[in-house]
Every structure is written in C-alpha cells, then in structure tokens.
Motif scaffolding. Structure first.
Motif, mmCIF file in Angstrom:
data_model
loop_
_atom_site.group_PDB
_atom_site.id
_atom_site.type_symbol
_atom_site.label_atom_id
_atom_site.label_comp_id
_atom_site.label_asym_id
_atom_site.label_seq_id
_atom_site.Cartn_x
_atom_site.Cartn_y
_atom_site.Cartn_z
ATOM 1 N N ARG A 3 0.814 -1.222 0.000
ATOM 2 C CA ARG A 3 0.000 0.000 0.000
ATOM 3 C C ARG A 3 0.841 1.264 0.000
ATOM 4 N NH1 ARG A 3 0.333 1.430 5.047
ATOM 5 N NH2 ARG A 3 0.668 -0.161 6.594
ATOM 6 N N ARG A 4 2.078 1.200 0.505
ATOM 7 C CA ARG A 4 2.924 2.397 0.544
ATOM 8 C C ARG A 4 4.371 1.981 0.283
ATOM 9 N NH1 ARG A 4 0.875 4.624 4.976
ATOM 10 N NH2 ARG A 4 -0.728 5.578 3.735
ATOM 11 N N ILE A 5 4.903 2.449 -0.855
ATOM 12 C CA ILE A 5 6.240 2.047 -1.291
ATOM 13 C C ILE A 5 7.145 3.271 -1.365
ATOM 14 C CG2 ILE A 5 7.608 1.036 -3.163
ATOM 15 C CD1 ILE A 5 5.069 -0.511 -3.995
ATOM 16 N N ARG A 23 8.968 -0.974 -11.323
ATOM 17 C CA ARG A 23 8.811 -2.070 -10.357
ATOM 18 C C ARG A 23 7.879 -1.637 -9.229
ATOM 19 N NH1 ARG A 23 12.023 -6.712 -9.059
ATOM 20 N NH2 ARG A 23 12.461 -6.528 -11.271
ATOM 21 N N ALA A 24 8.053 -0.415 -8.732
ATOM 22 C CA ALA A 24 7.193 0.096 -7.662
ATOM 23 C C ALA A 24 5.739 0.147 -8.120
ATOM 24 C CB ALA A 24 7.663 1.477 -7.219
ATOM 25 N N ALA A 25 5.509 0.636 -9.337
ATOM 26 C CA ALA A 25 4.141 0.724 -9.858
ATOM 27 C C ALA A 25 3.512 -0.661 -9.986
ATOM 28 C CB ALA A 25 4.138 1.445 -11.205
ATOM 29 N N ALA A 26 4.302 -1.646 -10.381
ATOM 30 C CA ALA A 26 3.787 -3.008 -10.532
ATOM 31 C C ALA A 26 3.452 -3.642 -9.179
ATOM 32 C CB ALA A 26 4.807 -3.870 -11.271
ATOM 33 N N LEU A 27 4.163 -3.256 -8.138
ATOM 34 C CA LEU A 27 3.959 -3.863 -6.818
ATOM 35 C C LEU A 27 2.954 -3.111 -5.942
ATOM 36 C CD1 LEU A 27 7.653 -4.782 -5.969
ATOM 37 C CD2 LEU A 27 5.800 -6.359 -6.587
ATOM 38 N N ALA A 28 2.576 -1.915 -6.349
ATOM 39 C CA ALA A 28 1.661 -1.105 -5.529
ATOM 40 C C ALA A 28 0.230 -1.612 -5.668
ATOM 41 C CB ALA A 28 1.738 0.356 -5.953
ATOM 42 N N ASP A 29 -0.486 -1.621 -4.545
ATOM 43 C CA ASP A 29 -1.912 -1.934 -4.552
ATOM 44 C C ASP A 29 -2.668 -0.896 -5.360
ATOM 45 O OD1 ASP A 29 -1.707 -4.104 -2.828
ATOM 46 O OD2 ASP A 29 -2.087 -2.907 -1.035
ATOM 47 N N ASP A 30 -3.885 -1.234 -5.796
ATOM 48 C CA ASP A 30 -4.754 -0.215 -6.371
ATOM 49 C C ASP A 30 -4.969 0.845 -5.310
ATOM 50 O OD1 ASP A 30 -5.015 -1.502 -8.783
ATOM 51 O OD2 ASP A 30 -6.857 -2.556 -8.216
ATOM 52 N N GLY A 31 -4.728 2.075 -5.667
ATOM 53 C CA GLY A 31 -4.842 3.148 -4.691
ATOM 54 C C GLY A 31 -3.640 3.259 -3.773
ATOM 55 N N ILE A 34 3.149 5.693 -3.935
ATOM 56 C CA ILE A 34 4.575 5.567 -4.224
ATOM 57 C C ILE A 34 5.232 6.880 -3.834
ATOM 58 C CG2 ILE A 34 6.334 5.270 -6.004
ATOM 59 C CD1 ILE A 34 4.219 3.635 -7.577
ATOM 60 N N ILE A 35 6.269 6.783 -3.020
ATOM 61 C CA ILE A 35 7.029 7.961 -2.607
ATOM 62 C C ILE A 35 8.426 7.824 -3.193
ATOM 63 C CG2 ILE A 35 7.930 9.321 -0.684
ATOM 64 C CD1 ILE A 35 5.252 6.876 0.148
ATOM 65 N N VAL A 36 8.763 8.700 -4.127
ATOM 66 C CA VAL A 36 10.096 8.718 -4.727
ATOM 67 C C VAL A 36 10.982 9.557 -3.813
ATOM 68 C CG1 VAL A 36 11.472 9.557 -6.667
ATOM 69 C CG2 VAL A 36 9.278 8.416 -7.079
ATOM 70 N N VAL A 37 12.085 8.986 -3.385
ATOM 71 C CA VAL A 37 13.009 9.691 -2.498
ATOM 72 C C VAL A 37 14.346 9.863 -3.199
ATOM 73 C CG1 VAL A 37 14.230 9.631 -0.292
ATOM 74 C CG2 VAL A 37 11.924 8.718 -0.453
ATOM 75 N N HIS A 38 14.829 11.090 -3.155
ATOM 76 C CA HIS A 38 16.185 11.374 -3.622
ATOM 77 C C HIS A 38 16.886 12.162 -2.518
ATOM 78 C CE1 HIS A 38 19.656 12.336 -5.956
ATOM 79 N NE2 HIS A 38 19.470 13.618 -5.723
ATOM 80 N N GLU A 96 8.507 7.692 8.527
ATOM 81 C CA GLU A 96 7.513 8.780 8.587
ATOM 82 C C GLU A 96 6.249 8.431 7.808
ATOM 83 O OE1 GLU A 96 9.500 12.219 6.988
ATOM 84 O OE2 GLU A 96 11.050 12.147 8.544
ATOM 85 N N ARG A 97 6.434 7.822 6.647
ATOM 86 C CA ARG A 97 5.299 7.510 5.765
ATOM 87 C C ARG A 97 4.682 6.149 6.053
ATOM 88 N NH1 ARG A 97 3.813 11.561 1.898
ATOM 89 N NH2 ARG A 97 5.603 12.912 1.693
ATOM 90 N N LYS A 98 5.251 5.435 7.023
ATOM 91 C CA LYS A 98 4.776 4.093 7.377
ATOM 92 C C LYS A 98 4.761 3.164 6.157
ATOM 93 C CE LYS A 98 2.019 5.720 11.296
ATOM 94 N NZ LYS A 98 2.850 6.830 11.544
ATOM 95 N N ALA A 99 5.881 3.156 5.455
ATOM 96 C CA ALA A 99 6.021 2.332 4.255
ATOM 97 C C ALA A 99 6.022 0.854 4.610
ATOM 98 C CB ALA A 99 7.320 2.688 3.525
ATOM 99 N N ASP A 100 5.498 0.049 3.701
ATOM 100 C CA ASP A 100 5.594 -1.389 3.895
ATOM 101 C C ASP A 100 6.581 -2.028 2.914
ATOM 102 O OD1 ASP A 100 3.771 -0.848 1.871
ATOM 103 O OD2 ASP A 100 2.241 -2.206 2.596
#
Length: 136
Positions: A3-5, A23-31, A34-38, A96-100
């Motif tokens: 749910r949160r990548i 890869r992130a888009a393929a693994l993300a649930d519907d809804g 995705i948080i891109v970090v640089h 912070e974003r509670k990523a899984d």
C-alpha cells in the motif's frame, strides 16, 4: 501487494530509476502510494564549503527532474527530496510515511561492500519493513 512504497532513486542513474519506478508501480496496490526519495548528500565542510544556493539549487533540480520522470512515465508519485546521508534519509522517509516496502538500487560492489552497496546494505540492515534490492 503493497500500500505504501518508498522508491529510492539516484539523479545520476535515471535509466535505473525508471526501472525501479516501474517495479514500484507493478507492486503497488490499487490506490497504493509511491514515494520517490532522492537524497542530496551533504558535502563535509573540510572538503568544500558550498554556498547554500548550490545546495538549494541541487534540491530544486532533482525535485523537478523526478517529478518530470514520474509525469512522463504516467506513474503518480510523491517526490520527496532530502539532504543528508542517503541511507539515514531513506529510512526516515519510510518510517515517517509508514512504508511497507522500500525499493533501492545497488551497484556492483567493491571489496569494502562486497554483497550490497553501502547505502543498500544499511537500508537492509535497519529497515522496519520489507526491502527490495534491484541489482545492476
């Protein structure tokens, strides 16, 4: 699946970034989110005393490039550009974003970090969620 990548990207390796973002888009649930970090790395003051404008410019440039990349790839994502040590900043965003899931790239290692790149290695060891390490 997730749910949160958090997808950690390097401005100097945009082609690899595209692969990680797909890869992130393929693994993300519907809804899912995705948080891109640089991370713009701090330069130690004993090496160079960079004017704040240079750091601010680097942050702005990377933010714009990653927003453009996400838009071009039609992948809705939040872009979060930070300064500091990459592994520390990426782990902070994930917490912070509670990523899984954290997705991070790894380079071909040298003797000092034989199995994973130094940043990927630190993330794998300290993450509180799953980590996918993309080789190559």
């Amino acid at each position: 699946m997730y749910r949160r990548i958090v997808c950690a990207l390097d401005i100097g390796k945009l082609q690899k970034g595209e692969r990680l973002l797909r890869r992130a888009a393929a693994l993300a649930d519907d809804g899912g989110e995705i948080i891109v970090v640089h991370v713009v790395e701090d330069v130690p003051s004993y090496l160079a005393d960079l004017p704040q404008a240079v750091v601010t410019g680097a942050i702005k440039d990377s933010q714009e490039k990653f927003e453009s990349l996400c838009h071009r790839m039609a992948i809705p994502a939040i872009v979060d550009t930070r300064t500091g040590r990459p592994a520390t900043a990426i782990l902070a965003v994930a917490e912070e974003r509670k990523a899984d899931l954290i997705i991070v790239g790894s380079h071909i290692p040298d003797l000092s970090n034989y199995f994973l790149g130094a940043t990927a290695d630190r993330i794998v060891r300290h993450a509180k969620c799953s980590v996918l390490v993309e080789r190559g």
